[in-house]
Enzyme design. Structure first.
Site, PDB file in Angstrom:
ATOM      1  N   GLU A  92       0.837  -1.194   0.000  1.00  0.00           N
ATOM      2  CA  GLU A  92       0.000   0.000   0.000  1.00  0.00           C
ATOM      3  C   GLU A  92       0.882   1.258   0.000  1.00  0.00           C
ATOM      4  O   GLU A  92       1.824   1.356   0.795  1.00  0.00           O
ATOM      5  CB  GLU A  92      -0.848  -0.046   1.280  1.00  0.00           C
ATOM      6  CG  GLU A  92      -1.696   1.156   1.544  1.00  0.00           C
ATOM      7  CD  GLU A  92      -2.342   1.111   2.945  1.00  0.00           C
ATOM      8  OE1 GLU A  92      -3.182   1.966   3.220  1.00  0.00           O
ATOM      9  OE2 GLU A  92      -1.994   0.212   3.746  1.00  0.00           O
ATOM     10  N   ASP A 196      13.041  -2.967  14.357  1.00  0.00           N
ATOM     11  CA  ASP A 196      14.006  -1.996  13.802  1.00  0.00           C
ATOM     12  C   ASP A 196      13.415  -0.602  13.944  1.00  0.00           C
ATOM     13  O   ASP A 196      13.288   0.149  12.982  1.00  0.00           O
ATOM     14  CB  ASP A 196      14.288  -2.329  12.330  1.00  0.00           C
ATOM     15  CG  ASP A 196      15.508  -1.566  11.790  1.00  0.00           C
ATOM     16  OD1 ASP A 196      16.193  -0.881  12.572  1.00  0.00           O
ATOM     17  OD2 ASP A 196      15.774  -1.658  10.569  1.00  0.00           O
TER      18      ASP A 196
END
Ligand code: ADP
Length: 293
Positions: A92, A196
């Site tokens: 997306e 992360d």
């Protein structure tokens, strides 16, 4: 390459897709990125060399896992595949409006705490992935201390030895591994982590909605995600206040924070070079001083 990617996007979403010229997107650390659009639908695509396909497959599964928690927004992944000499992931496209602060940051903290409520029976994940471009092993493990010792710090310390970073780091690192039990003196649940979570992987969409992306997911101590938000900054007081209000951290976090951020510092040493050596050694020295205290 782009025609191959467009065909696979069309197959994955079940309707024709003939994009115009790609729009390059900067800002990533590892991959080239672009937006493909036909004026009606737009997709965000990252690509790299063909042998990077497993990295994109792991990113796809990480985005799926986070989306399934229905907590903090992530880009919905569409497909991964090979296209000529390249591998790619399509997801997306979200038009970002900035890095945000204030109310958006507080929302991010609250929503991240909700994501961390998603747990698994063991630490690790169903597959290995990467942190930056470094392999990240995730073999499921019942003990968090064993997991952190072997698959996080031990793995990066071995890599540093192989890259020639010297015996002081290796010796002090080995001593630290022996003392992980004393430093991780709490009993975390295996929470779904982004893995992360530096400031570059959080942006704000329309309406001030926080979005996180580019994960290195696994199930682990949620404090490892929170520690990383403090390593490079970019999250701010409102984020931390809201996270703590939603789910306070255990006593002793300040010491574990250094142990968890050592992993990313060692990864930076292994990826980007000796500029990170004294920082990593300093963190190990501070942690060993805590053990003796
Ligand atoms: P890399 O894997 O190379 O580190 P990132 O996933 O961090 O790349 O993406 C690079 C940049 O692209 C990000 O800094 C962000 O600004 C933008 N970006 C990432 N995902 C999307 C998305 N789904 N829609 C729009 N822009 C995105």
């Amino acid at each position: 390459m782009n025609q191959h990617i467009a065909r696979q996007i069309a197959d994955a979403c079940g309707r024709p897709f003939t994009p115009g010229p790609p729009r390059a997107v900067g800002g990533g650390c590892i991959n080239a990125a672009m937006v493909l659009s036909d004026g009606d639908q737009s997709w965000f695509v990252k690509h790299n060399a063909a042998d990077r396909l497993p990295m994109f497959q792991a990113e796809f599964e990480g985005l799926q896992a986070m989306a399934a928690t229905d907590s903090i927004r992530v880009p919905r992944p569409l497909c991964t595949g090979s296209a000529g000499n390249a591998a790619f992931i399509a997801m997306e496209y979200i038009p970002f409006e900035g890095q945000g602060g204030g109310a958006s940051a507080a929302r991010a903290g609250e929503q991240l705490a909700a994501m961390h409520r998603a747990t698994a029976p063991r630490f690790g994940w169903h597959r290995d992935n990467t942190i930056g471009s470094t392999p990240q092993p995730n073999a499921p493990t019942p003990s968090w201390i064993d997991f952190w010792r072997r698959q996080r710090l031990g793995f990066q310390l071995d890599l540093a030895s192989r890259l020639g970073y010297g015996s002081r780091l290796a010796d002090r690192g080995a001593l630290l591994l022996e003392n992980c039990d004393a430093l991780i003196d709490h009993d975390p649940a295996p929470s779904l982590l982004h893995g992360d979570l530096w400031g570059g992987n959080l942006s704000i969409a329309a309406g001030g909605e926080p979005v996180v992306f580019d994960p290195a997911c696994y199930y682990g101590d949620r404090e490892a995600d929170i520690a990383m938000t403090e390593l490079f900054g970019g999250f701010g007081h409102d984020f931390h206040r809201a996270y703590h209000a939603a789910w306070p951290l255990d006593a002793g976090y300040a010491v574990r924070k250094t142990l968890y951020n050592l992993y990313h510092t060692l990864n930076h040493l292994n990826l980007f070079g000796p500029g990170y050596l004294s920082q990593a050694e300093g963190m190990i020295d501070r942690l060993l001083a805590e053990v003796r205290a």
